[in-house]
Design a protein around this motif. Structure first.
Motif, PDB file in Angstrom:
ATOM      1  N   ILE A 154      -0.168  -9.012   4.096  1.00  0.00           N
ATOM      2  CA  ILE A 154       0.145 -10.394   4.495  1.00  0.00           C
ATOM      3  C   ILE A 154      -0.109 -11.352   3.321  1.00  0.00           C
ATOM      4  N   THR A 210       1.244 -14.666  12.196  1.00  0.00           N
ATOM      5  CA  THR A 210       1.055 -13.228  11.942  1.00  0.00           C
ATOM      6  C   THR A 210      -0.306 -12.982  11.310  1.00  0.00           C
ATOM      7  N   TYR A 211      -0.626 -13.830  10.329  1.00  0.00           N
ATOM      8  CA  TYR A 211      -1.917 -13.694   9.643  1.00  0.00           C
ATOM      9  C   TYR A 211      -3.069 -13.801  10.653  1.00  0.00           C
TER      10      TYR A 211
END
Lengths: 69, 258
Positions: free
Chosen positions: B193, B39-40
Motif C-alpha cells: 500500500i 484500503t490503507y
C-alpha cells in the motif's frame, strides 16, 4: 473556488500538520525512548506551523483584491 | 473558431469552463485517493497484532520532501499572482522554482525507493533471519550491512524500546539461504500500500511537472496574444498542483509518523 481560496485551505492544512508533528515530536521526546532528534523535530514543526500562519496573513493582505471564486 | 468561456465566466456556473472542468476532475481524484486511503485503514486495522510496521520510513527525508512540496505550492501561487499583476518576469522565476522543487521531490522519492529495493530480509536454513542493505552479491555469497534476528516480529516495530541493532557487514553463503526478498511492494501488505499510494502520488507529481514545464516554456507564448487566458491556465495548473500537495499532507503523517 479560486487558486487563492484553495491555497488558503492548503496552508491551513499544512499548518495543522506542522502543529500535529510538533505535538508528536514532543510527545516522543517525553516518552521512555525520547531522543534529542525528537525535540528538534517537535520544536521545528511548531515553528514551521507558526511561520505558515504568518505567511497566510501576508498572503491574504497581498491578494486582497483577488476573488475567492 | 472561438472556444467560449475560456476567460469570461459562463452565466449559469459563474466560472470560466476550465475551472469547472478541473474541479470535476479533482472530484474524481478525491474518490481515487479516498478509496486507497480507505484500503490503507482497512489493511492496518485488520493486520495481526505486532505485524504492522513502525519506523520503516526515514522521517527526516519525508519531512524534507513535505517542506519541498509546501514551498512549491507557495511558488505556484506566487507565479499566478505575478501574472495577475502583469509581472511576466517574476512569473517565469517562480514557475521555474516550482519545476525545480517538483524535480527535487521526485529525486528524493527515488532515493527512498532505491533504499527500499536495496534492503533485504534473508531467511537462513537454520531459522535465523538476516536483515540489512545489500553490499555485494555473487554466485556464491551475499554480503549485507545489517544484523541477525531470531524472531521476524523484531523487524516490524523499529520504534520499540531496547538498544538499537548494531549493523555489521554479514557474509552469507548462497547455500545457507532459504529465502531472500527485498523490501519491494511484494514484501509486506504495508509496503504494497505504501508503494501504491506514493507511486500514484509521484506519477501525479511527474504529470504536474510536465504541465508546469510546458506552461513555463513553449506554452508561455500565449501570454503575448491572450494574457487573461494564459493566467487562467496557470490557475488551473496551480489548482491541480495544490491538490497533489494536499494529498501528500495526508500521506506523510499516515505513512511516516503513525
Amino acid at each position: 473556488m479560486s487558486l487563492k481560496a484553495f491555497h488558503l485551505v492548503f496552508i491551513t492544512a499544512s499548518s495543522a500538520l506542522a502543529f500535529g508533528c510538533g505535538v508528536w515530536g514532543l510527545k516522543n521526546y517525553w516518552s521512555a525512548n525520547g531522543t534529542s532528534l525528537d525535540v528538534l523535530f517537535g520544536l521545528g514543526s511548531l515553528l514551521a506551523g507558526a511561520g505558515l500562519i504568518l505567511y497566510e496573513r501576508y498572503f491574504l493582505k497581498k491578494l486582497k483584491n483577488v476573488s475567492y471564486l | 473558431m472561438d472556444i467560449p468561456y475560456t476567460v469570461e465566466a459562463r452565466p449559469d456556473t459563474g466560472l470560466y469552463n476550465a475551472k469547472v472542468g478541473i474541479w470535476l476532475f479533482l472530484a474524481s481524484e478525491v474518490m481515487l485517493f479516498g478509496a486507497l486511503f480507505s484500503t490503507y485503514i482497512l489493511l492496518r486495522v485488520g493486520a495481526p497484532e505486532g505485524f504492522w510496521p513502525h519506523g520503516w520510513l526515514n522521517i527526516p527525508v519525508g519531512t524534507v520532501n513535505t517542506l519541498v512540496l509546501i514551498t512549491s505550492s507557495i511558488t505556484t501561487v506566487m507565479a499566478w499572482a505575478s501574472l495577475k499583476m502583469n509581472q511576466f518576469g517574476r512569473f517565469k522565476f517562480f514557475h521555474a522554482c516550482t519545476l525545480c522543487l517538483a524535480l527535487t521531490f521526485v529525486g528524493i522519492k527515488s532515493y527512498e525507493y532505491h533504499d527500499k529495493f536495496m534492503h533485504y530480509e534473508i531467511t537462513l536454513k537454520d531459522g535465523r533471519i538476516a536483515d540489512g542493505h545489500l553490499v555485494k552479491r555473487t554466485a556464491d555469497q551475499v554480503v549485507i550491512s545489517g544484523h541477525y534476528v531470531e524472531d521476524r516480529k523484531e523487524l516490524f516495530d523499529l520504534r520499540a524500546g531496547g538498544p538499537p541493532h548494531e549493523h555489521t557487514e554479514i557474509t552469507i553463503p548462497q547455500a545457507q539461504i532459504k529465502k531472500m526478498e527485498n523490501y519491494g511492494p511484494w514484501h509486506t501488505t504495508y509496503l504494497a500500500i505504501y508503494f501504491t499510494l506514493t507511486g500514484l502520488h509521484a506519477l501525479h507529481v511527474i504529470g504536474g511537472a510536465i504541465v508546469i514545464g510546458f506552461l513555463w516554456g513553449p506554452g508561455s507564448k500565449l501570454w503575448k496574444t491572450d494574457p487573461d487566458r494564459f493566467t487562467n491556465r496557470i490557475e488551473i495548473s496551480g489548482l491541480f498542483w495544490h491538490f497533489v500537495d494536499l494529498v501528500w499532507i495526508f500521506l506523510f503523517p499516515v505513512l511516516y509518523l503513525l
